[in-house]
Write a protein that holds these residues in place. Structure first.
Motif, short mmCIF file in Angstrom:
data_model
loop_
_atom_site.label_atom_id
_atom_site.label_comp_id
_atom_site.label_asym_id
_atom_site.label_seq_id
_atom_site.Cartn_x
_atom_site.Cartn_y
_atom_site.Cartn_z
N GLU A 274 0.86 -1.18 0.00
CA GLU A 274 0.00 0.00 0.00
C GLU A 274 0.90 1.23 0.00
O GLU A 274 1.73 1.37 0.89
CB GLU A 274 -0.90 -0.01 1.24
CG GLU A 274 -1.65 1.27 1.51
CD GLU A 274 -2.57 1.71 0.40
OE1 GLU A 274 -2.30 2.77 -0.20
OE2 GLU A 274 -3.55 1.00 0.11
N ASP A 275 0.74 2.11 -1.00
CA ASP A 275 1.62 3.27 -1.09
C ASP A 275 1.20 4.45 -0.21
O ASP A 275 1.97 5.39 -0.04
CB ASP A 275 1.82 3.71 -2.53
CG ASP A 275 0.54 4.11 -3.22
OD1 ASP A 275 -0.54 4.01 -2.62
OD2 ASP A 275 0.62 4.54 -4.39
N ASN A 276 0.03 4.40 0.39
CA ASN A 276 -0.38 5.42 1.34
C ASN A 276 0.05 4.95 2.73
O ASN A 276 -0.47 3.96 3.25
CB ASN A 276 -1.89 5.64 1.26
CG ASN A 276 -2.37 6.70 2.22
OD1 ASN A 276 -2.12 6.64 3.42
ND2 ASN A 276 -3.09 7.67 1.69
N ALA A 277 1.01 5.65 3.34
CA ALA A 277 1.60 5.22 4.60
C ALA A 277 0.55 5.07 5.71
O ALA A 277 0.61 4.12 6.50
CB ALA A 277 2.70 6.19 5.03
N VAL A 278 -0.40 5.97 5.77
CA VAL A 278 -1.41 5.91 6.83
C VAL A 278 -2.30 4.68 6.64
O VAL A 278 -2.56 3.94 7.59
CB VAL A 278 -2.26 7.21 6.85
CG1 VAL A 278 -3.42 7.08 7.82
CG2 VAL A 278 -1.38 8.40 7.22
N ILE A 279 -2.75 4.43 5.42
CA ILE A 279 -3.59 3.26 5.16
C ILE A 279 -2.80 1.99 5.43
O ILE A 279 -3.32 1.05 6.04
CB ILE A 279 -4.14 3.29 3.71
CG1 ILE A 279 -5.12 4.45 3.55
CG2 ILE A 279 -4.84 1.96 3.38
CD1 ILE A 279 -5.60 4.67 2.13
N GLY A 280 -1.55 1.93 4.99
CA GLY A 280 -0.72 0.76 5.24
C GLY A 280 -0.56 0.48 6.72
O GLY A 280 -0.68 -0.66 7.18
N MET A 281 -0.30 1.53 7.51
CA MET A 281 -0.14 1.38 8.95
C MET A 281 -1.44 0.92 9.62
O MET A 281 -1.44 0.02 10.46
CB MET A 281 0.32 2.70 9.57
CG MET A 281 0.48 2.65 11.08
SD MET A 281 0.67 4.29 11.80
CE MET A 281 -0.96 4.98 11.51
N LEU A 282 -2.55 1.53 9.22
CA LEU A 282 -3.84 1.16 9.81
C LEU A 282 -4.22 -0.28 9.44
O LEU A 282 -4.74 -1.02 10.29
CB LEU A 282 -4.93 2.13 9.38
CG LEU A 282 -4.82 3.55 9.94
CD1 LEU A 282 -5.85 4.46 9.30
CD2 LEU A 282 -4.95 3.55 11.45
N LEU A 283 -3.98 -0.67 8.21
CA LEU A 283 -4.28 -2.04 7.79
C LEU A 283 -3.41 -3.03 8.54
O LEU A 283 -3.90 -4.05 9.03
CB LEU A 283 -4.10 -2.19 6.28
CG LEU A 283 -4.36 -3.58 5.71
CD1 LEU A 283 -5.74 -4.11 6.09
CD2 LEU A 283 -4.18 -3.56 4.19
N ALA A 284 -2.12 -2.73 8.69
CA ALA A 284 -1.22 -3.61 9.44
C ALA A 284 -1.68 -3.75 10.88
O ALA A 284 -1.71 -4.85 11.44
CB ALA A 284 0.21 -3.08 9.38
N ARG A 285 -2.08 -2.64 11.48
CA ARG A 285 -2.58 -2.67 12.87
C ARG A 285 -3.85 -3.52 12.97
O ARG A 285 -4.00 -4.31 13.90
CB ARG A 285 -2.84 -1.25 13.33
CG ARG A 285 -3.16 -1.16 14.82
CD ARG A 285 -3.36 0.26 15.27
NE ARG A 285 -2.11 1.01 15.15
CZ ARG A 285 -2.04 2.32 15.13
NH1 ARG A 285 -3.14 3.06 15.21
NH2 ARG A 285 -0.89 2.93 15.04
N MET A 286 -4.76 -3.36 12.00
CA MET A 286 -5.99 -4.14 12.01
C MET A 286 -5.69 -5.63 11.89
O MET A 286 -6.25 -6.45 12.62
CB MET A 286 -6.91 -3.70 10.86
CG MET A 286 -8.25 -4.43 10.83
SD MET A 286 -9.26 -4.05 9.36
CE MET A 286 -9.41 -2.28 9.44
N LEU A 287 -4.80 -5.98 10.97
CA LEU A 287 -4.45 -7.39 10.76
C LEU A 287 -3.80 -7.99 12.01
O LEU A 287 -4.10 -9.12 12.40
CB LEU A 287 -3.53 -7.54 9.56
CG LEU A 287 -4.18 -7.22 8.21
CD1 LEU A 287 -3.12 -7.03 7.13
CD2 LEU A 287 -5.19 -8.30 7.82
N LYS A 288 -2.94 -7.23 12.66
CA LYS A 288 -2.30 -7.70 13.90
C LYS A 288 -3.33 -7.90 14.99
O LYS A 288 -3.27 -8.88 15.74
CB LYS A 288 -1.21 -6.72 14.34
CG LYS A 288 0.02 -6.77 13.46
CD LYS A 288 1.05 -5.73 13.87
CE LYS A 288 2.24 -5.75 12.92
NZ LYS A 288 3.24 -4.72 13.25
N SER A 289 -4.29 -6.99 15.09
CA SER A 289 -5.34 -7.13 16.12
C SER A 289 -6.23 -8.35 15.85
O SER A 289 -6.84 -8.88 16.76
CB SER A 289 -6.19 -5.86 16.22
OG SER A 289 -7.10 -5.77 15.14
N MET A 290 -6.25 -8.80 14.58
CA MET A 290 -7.01 -9.99 14.21
C MET A 290 -6.19 -11.27 14.45
O MET A 290 -6.67 -12.37 14.19
CB MET A 290 -7.42 -9.91 12.73
CG MET A 290 -8.40 -8.78 12.44
SD MET A 290 -8.60 -8.47 10.66
CE MET A 290 -9.46 -9.97 10.15
#
Length: 119
Positions: free
Chosen positions: A10-26
């Motif tokens: 994901e080239d948008n740093a904020v979206i990439g970070m939020l998605l990574a955080r969501m996946l980790k919480s899952m």
């Protein structure tokens, strides 16, 4: 669902970070968050992900081209995500429309893993 090692492209740093955080919480392990086609391919070779979640359009390259290059060397289930409508290029291709929530990503992961098992 079993925890997966996931590569996020994901080239948008904020979206990439939020998605990574969501996946980790899952309960998943995010092995890398990459922003370009070239870095995505290198990361896939380096970390051997169980799944790739890839933005279709990147500032530097193409998410679709990155997945195609990875698939030439090994099979990796993948999800394409986009803010614009995308037509799946092949049977079993999973597309996640932005914006999405945790339930949407969970369903997409399940579908991608199932489609990969059937291939």
């Amino acid at each position: 669902m079993t925890a997966l090692r996931i590569l996020v492209v994901e080239d948008n740093a904020v979206i990439g970070m939020l998605l990574a955080r969501m996946l980790k919480s899952m309960g998943h392990d995010v092995c890398a968050v990459e922003t370009s086609e070239e870095d995505a391919v290198a990361a896939a070779m380096r970390c051997s992900p169980d799944l790739m979640i890839v933005d279709v359009i990147l500032r530097h390259g193409s998410g679709i081209a990155a997945v195609e290059k990875v698939l030439q060397t090994r099979h990796v289930p993948h999800i394409f995500m986009s803010g614009a409508p995308v037509q799946p290029g092949r049977r079993g291709c999973v597309v996640l429309q932005k914006p999405f929530g945790e339930a949407d990503i969970a369903t997409a992961i399940e579908r991608a893993v199932e489609a990969s098992a059937e291939a």
